[in-house]
Design a protein around this motif. Structure first.
Motif, PDB file in Angstrom:
ATOM      1  N   ASP A  57       0.812  -1.209   0.000  1.00 44.12           N
ATOM      2  CA  ASP A  57       0.000   0.000   0.000  1.00 44.12           C
ATOM      3  C   ASP A  57       0.850   1.265   0.000  1.00 44.12           C
ATOM      4  OD1 ASP A  57       0.451  -1.372   2.388  1.00 44.12           O
ATOM      5  OD2 ASP A  57      -1.046  -0.277   3.501  1.00 44.12           O
ATOM      6  N   SER A  58       2.145   1.145  -0.227  1.00 39.14           N
ATOM      7  CA  SER A  58       3.045   2.284  -0.319  1.00 39.14           C
ATOM      8  C   SER A  58       3.290   2.594  -1.791  1.00 39.14           C
ATOM      9  CB  SER A  58       4.373   1.951   0.369  1.00 39.14           C
ATOM     10  OG  SER A  58       5.325   2.947   0.118  1.00 39.14           O
ATOM     11  N   GLU A  59       3.585   3.842  -2.091  1.00 36.97           N
ATOM     12  CA  GLU A  59       3.822   4.233  -3.478  1.00 36.97           C
ATOM     13  C   GLU A  59       5.038   3.518  -4.069  1.00 36.97           C
ATOM     14  OE1 GLU A  59       4.970   8.335  -5.632  1.00 36.97           O
ATOM     15  OE2 GLU A  59       3.223   8.417  -4.317  1.00 36.97           O
ATOM     16  N   GLN A  60       6.121   3.418  -3.307  1.00 37.12           N
ATOM     17  CA  GLN A  60       7.334   2.776  -3.807  1.00 37.12           C
ATOM     18  C   GLN A  60       7.265   1.251  -3.687  1.00 37.12           C
ATOM     19  OE1 GLN A  60      10.924   4.536  -2.325  1.00 37.12           O
ATOM     20  NE2 GLN A  60      12.182   2.860  -3.029  1.00 37.12           N
ATOM     21  N   LYS A  61       6.632   0.722  -2.684  1.00 36.00           N
ATOM     22  CA  LYS A  61       6.363  -0.697  -2.418  1.00 36.00           C
ATOM     23  C   LYS A  61       7.532  -1.518  -1.882  1.00 36.00           C
ATOM     24  CE  LYS A  61       2.498  -0.978  -5.439  1.00 36.00           C
ATOM     25  NZ  LYS A  61       1.463  -1.692  -5.943  1.00 36.00           N
ATOM     26  N   TRP A  62       8.703  -1.473  -2.490  1.00 38.09           N
ATOM     27  CA  TRP A  62       9.846  -2.295  -2.078  1.00 38.09           C
ATOM     28  C   TRP A  62      10.944  -1.412  -1.509  1.00 38.09           C
ATOM     29  CZ3 TRP A  62      10.004  -7.560  -2.088  1.00 38.09           C
ATOM     30  CH2 TRP A  62       8.971  -8.210  -2.784  1.00 38.09           C
ATOM     31  N   PHE A  63      11.491  -1.825  -0.359  1.00 40.51           N
ATOM     32  CA  PHE A  63      12.550  -1.054   0.302  1.00 40.51           C
ATOM     33  C   PHE A  63      13.619  -2.002   0.822  1.00 40.51           C
ATOM     34  CE2 PHE A  63       8.532   1.149   0.803  1.00 40.51           C
ATOM     35  CZ  PHE A  63       8.829   2.438   0.413  1.00 40.51           C
ATOM     36  N   ALA A  64      14.856  -1.518   0.857  1.00 43.75           N
ATOM     37  CA  ALA A  64      15.954  -2.292   1.422  1.00 43.75           C
ATOM     38  C   ALA A  64      16.890  -1.346   2.169  1.00 43.75           C
ATOM     39  CB  ALA A  64      16.714  -3.036   0.328  1.00 43.75           C
ATOM     40  N   VAL A  65      17.209  -1.721   3.402  1.00 39.20           N
ATOM     41  CA  VAL A  65      18.130  -0.944   4.238  1.00 39.20           C
ATOM     42  C   VAL A  65      19.081  -1.912   4.938  1.00 39.20           C
ATOM     43  CG1 VAL A  65      16.463   0.932   4.660  1.00 39.20           C
ATOM     44  CG2 VAL A  65      16.600  -0.972   6.276  1.00 39.20           C
ATOM     45  N   GLN A  66      20.160  -1.367   5.467  1.00 35.69           N
ATOM     46  CA  GLN A  66      21.062  -2.219   6.248  1.00 35.69           C
ATOM     47  C   GLN A  66      20.293  -2.809   7.411  1.00 35.69           C
ATOM     48  OE1 GLN A  66      23.660   1.123   7.258  1.00 35.69           O
ATOM     49  NE2 GLN A  66      23.310   0.718   9.435  1.00 35.69           N
ATOM     50  N   ASN A  67      20.617  -4.024   7.793  1.00 39.40           N
ATOM     51  CA  ASN A  67      19.952  -4.683   8.912  1.00 39.40           C
ATOM     52  C   ASN A  67      20.518  -4.210  10.257  1.00 39.40           C
ATOM     53  OD1 ASN A  67      18.004  -6.548   9.914  1.00 39.40           O
ATOM     54  ND2 ASN A  67      19.626  -8.036  10.267  1.00 39.40           N
ATOM     55  N   PHE A  68      21.710  -3.648  10.230  1.00 44.83           N
ATOM     56  CA  PHE A  68      22.411  -3.194  11.435  1.00 44.83           C
ATOM     57  C   PHE A  68      21.858  -1.858  11.910  1.00 44.83           C
ATOM     58  CE2 PHE A  68      26.023  -0.924  13.410  1.00 44.83           C
ATOM     59  CZ  PHE A  68      26.349  -1.826  14.407  1.00 44.83           C
ATOM     60  N   ASN A  69      21.392  -1.825  13.161  1.00 43.27           N
ATOM     61  CA  ASN A  69      20.888  -0.581  13.749  1.00 43.27           C
ATOM     62  C   ASN A  69      22.056   0.150  14.410  1.00 43.27           C
ATOM     63  OD1 ASN A  69      19.692   1.479  15.158  1.00 43.27           O
ATOM     64  ND2 ASN A  69      18.149   0.219  16.126  1.00 43.27           N
ATOM     65  N   PRO A  70      22.440   1.327  13.900  1.00 46.09           N
ATOM     66  CA  PRO A  70      23.582   2.041  14.475  1.00 46.09           C
ATOM     67  C   PRO A  70      23.325   2.558  15.891  1.00 46.09           C
ATOM     68  CG  PRO A  70      22.502   3.407  12.824  1.00 46.09           C
ATOM     69  CD  PRO A  70      21.856   2.049  12.766  1.00 46.09           C
ATOM     70  N   GLN A  71      22.083   2.713  16.274  1.00 39.33           N
ATOM     71  CA  GLN A  71      21.760   3.238  17.606  1.00 39.33           C
ATOM     72  C   GLN A  71      22.116   2.240  18.698  1.00 39.33           C
ATOM     73  OE1 GLN A  71      18.830   2.145  19.658  1.00 39.33           O
ATOM     74  NE2 GLN A  71      19.600   3.468  21.261  1.00 39.33           N
ATOM     75  N   ASN A  72      21.820   0.956  18.503  1.00 44.75           N
ATOM     76  CA  ASN A  72      22.085  -0.029  19.560  1.00 44.75           C
ATOM     77  C   ASN A  72      23.079  -1.116  19.128  1.00 44.75           C
ATOM     78  OD1 ASN A  72      20.546  -1.828  17.995  1.00 44.75           O
ATOM     79  ND2 ASN A  72      18.696  -1.409  19.149  1.00 44.75           N
ATOM     80  N   GLN A  73      23.661  -0.929  17.942  1.00 43.07           N
ATOM     81  CA  GLN A  73      24.709  -1.840  17.465  1.00 43.07           C
ATOM     82  C   GLN A  73      24.243  -3.295  17.346  1.00 43.07           C
ATOM     83  OE1 GLN A  73      28.169  -0.276  17.019  1.00 43.07           O
ATOM     84  NE2 GLN A  73      26.599   1.279  16.843  1.00 43.07           N
ATOM     85  N   ARG A  74      23.028  -3.509  16.869  1.00 44.76           N
ATOM     86  CA  ARG A  74      22.471  -4.863  16.724  1.00 44.76           C
ATOM     87  C   ARG A  74      21.932  -5.073  15.308  1.00 44.76           C
ATOM     88  NH1 ARG A  74      24.237  -4.952  21.364  1.00 44.76           N
ATOM     89  NH2 ARG A  74      23.232  -5.739  23.221  1.00 44.76           N
TER      90      ARG A  74
END
Length: 110
Positions: free
Chosen positions: A36-53
């Motif tokens: 239901d989003s205009e772009q539909k597909w997204f990809a980001v790094q799995n690593f969260n820089p805030q908590n290093q996980r």
């Protein structure tokens, strides 16, 4: 810079509104399909820089003022799926990746 397209699997392996972690080489990438989003597909790094996980693929998908985001499942920091900007604290950001759909397969550009 040369980009490489990697087939990360059939469309059917990516459930709507949930994250899926894929590993390309040594890189973990969180992939999201939001029909239901205009772009539909997204990809980001799995690593969260805030908590290093490595947890973002298990995060909570949402929308804030028209911006689709992923919220870390641990501390709820929100990151834009469009550009990786942290909506909770501007000192953090994520690497984003381009995805293309060809036939019934998802390709990641690195």
């Amino acid at each position: 810079m040369t980009t490489t397209q990697t087939n990360i699997g059939p469309v059917s392996e990516f459930p709507a509104h949930l994250g899926q972690c894929v590993k390309v080489g040594e890189t973990q990438i969180a992939v999201f399909y939001l029909p239901d989003s205009e772009q539909k597909w997204f990809a980001v790094q799995n690593f969260n820089p805030q908590n290093q996980r490595m947890v973002l693929s298990r995060g909570i998908v949402g929308d804030e003022k028209g911006i689709p985001f992923i919220a870390c499942p641990l501390h709820k920091y929100k990151y834009s799926l469009i550009d990786g900007e942290c909506l909770t604290d501007a000192q953090y950001s994520l690497t984003t990746y381009n995805l293309t759909i060809e036939g019934d397969h998802v390709f990641l550009e690195l």
